[in-house]
Design a protein around this motif. Structure first.
Motif, short mmCIF file in Angstrom:
data_model
loop_
_atom_site.label_atom_id
_atom_site.label_comp_id
_atom_site.label_asym_id
_atom_site.label_seq_id
_atom_site.Cartn_x
_atom_site.Cartn_y
_atom_site.Cartn_z
N GLU A 1 23.29 -7.39 4.54
CA GLU A 1 22.99 -8.82 4.60
C GLU A 1 23.51 -9.45 5.89
O GLU A 1 22.87 -10.34 6.46
CB GLU A 1 23.57 -9.52 3.38
CG GLU A 1 22.79 -9.22 2.09
CD GLU A 1 23.55 -9.59 0.83
OE1 GLU A 1 24.66 -10.16 0.97
OE2 GLU A 1 23.04 -9.32 -0.26
N ALA B 1 17.63 -5.52 0.96
CA ALA B 1 18.70 -6.38 1.45
C ALA B 1 18.35 -7.05 2.78
O ALA B 1 18.87 -8.12 3.10
CB ALA B 1 20.00 -5.57 1.61
N ASP C 1 15.46 -8.38 3.47
CA ASP C 1 14.66 -9.56 3.15
C ASP C 1 13.80 -9.95 4.34
O ASP C 1 13.78 -11.12 4.78
CB ASP C 1 15.56 -10.72 2.72
CG ASP C 1 14.76 -11.87 2.10
OD1 ASP C 1 13.68 -11.60 1.55
OD2 ASP C 1 15.21 -13.03 2.17
N GLU D 1 21.17 -11.11 8.82
CA GLU D 1 21.33 -12.42 9.45
C GLU D 1 21.15 -12.32 10.95
O GLU D 1 20.54 -13.20 11.58
CB GLU D 1 22.71 -12.99 9.12
CG GLU D 1 22.97 -14.37 9.71
CD GLU D 1 21.96 -15.42 9.27
OE1 GLU D 1 21.73 -16.37 10.05
OE2 GLU D 1 21.40 -15.29 8.16
N ARG E 1 25.44 -3.60 0.35
CA ARG E 1 24.45 -4.69 0.41
C ARG E 1 24.97 -5.83 1.27
O ARG E 1 24.21 -6.44 2.05
CB ARG E 1 24.12 -5.19 -0.99
CG ARG E 1 23.24 -4.25 -1.81
CD ARG E 1 22.57 -4.97 -2.96
NE ARG E 1 21.73 -4.06 -3.73
CZ ARG E 1 22.03 -3.58 -4.92
NH1 ARG E 1 23.17 -3.94 -5.51
NH2 ARG E 1 21.21 -2.76 -5.55
N LYS E 2 26.25 -6.14 1.17
CA LYS E 2 26.82 -7.20 1.99
C LYS E 2 26.78 -6.83 3.47
O LYS E 2 26.52 -7.68 4.33
CB LYS E 2 28.26 -7.49 1.56
CG LYS E 2 28.35 -8.17 0.19
CD LYS E 2 29.80 -8.42 -0.19
CE LYS E 2 29.90 -9.06 -1.57
NZ LYS E 2 31.31 -9.27 -1.99
#
Length: 230
Positions: free
Chosen positions: A220, A21, A23, A224, A216-217
């Motif tokens: 995320e 998540a 990334d 950011e 996961r949110k």
């Protein structure tokens, strides 16, 4: 982009869903038993994630690397580096920021709700009263100048924020395969009887389908912040 440093403490307690998540390039290190570990300076990383483990967060005698981790976390928060601490990682973060570890404060093992008591951009996707996985007996006092974000009756400090750092006592990283691994790992299930293990397994089937997407949110949103640091 600078990498995200992931500190682990036990083979079964890796980053789980947090890694994908994010990334981002990951630098995974396990230094818990190294007396003088070589850890990057906060300027060298875009963020830091600190995972769980079975040891006490203040047991520097048997696990001398913990002191180096706490020192790194204190510097990272002072330099506004995004930090996410999970379970033991949250306890190390709290201690790094001046909070006190409360050994054997109260055991919570299994799925149960937490009350979210304050708004937080990163934690927000979990909702007001999510059911999460608990697996701990120690707790922490709220660090000075930190904001309490979530609580349970047994563990008043379930999540907190100070500056760039978020600590969560419960487990955000769990996916079904990781839960299966934990329930087969002797160190994880020590003290649990067969019925308790079966209950956790069944509760996982019930709650993880909703918890995993929400977690996961959460990651995320944290990712950011990491990307903005770059």
């Amino acid at each position: 982009m600078r990498p995200v440093l992931v500190l682990t403490h036990a083979p079964s307690e890796g980053p789980g869903l947090i890694g994908p998540a994010l990334d981002a390039p990951l630098r995974v290190r396990t230094v818990v038993d190294v007396a003088d570990p070589l850890l990057p300076d906060p300027d060298e990383v875009a963020g830091i994630v600190v995972m769980g483990g079975w040891m006490d967060a203040d047991d520097d005698l048997h696990h001398p690397g913990l002191a180096a981790e706490r020192a790194l976390l204190a510097r990272a928060v002072a330099q506004d580096v995004p930090v996410l601490g999970v379970c033991l990682g949250a306890q190390l973060l709290a201690m790094a920021l001046g909070g006190r570890l409360l050994r054997r404060h109260g055991t919570e093992v299994g799925f149960g709700p937490v009350d979210v008591v304050a708004d937080d951009l990163v934690l927000g996707p979990l909702g007001a009263r999510p059911t999460v996985l608990h697996w701990h007996a120690d707790a922490v006092e709220l660090p000075p100048d930190a904001t309490l974000l979530a609580s349970t009756e047994v563990t008043p400090v379930q999540a907190f924020r100070r500056g760039s750092a978020l600590g969560v006592q419960f487990h955000l990283e769990l996916e079904p395969a990781m839960l299966d691994l934990w329930l087969q790992t002797p160190e994880m299930v020590a003290g649990l009887d067969d019925d308790e293990i079966a209950t956790i397994r069944e509760d996982g089937r019930t709650h993880l389908p909703a918890l995993v997407p929400a977690a996961r949110k959460v990651v995320e949103v944290f990712a950011e912040q990491v990307r903005l640091r770059g």
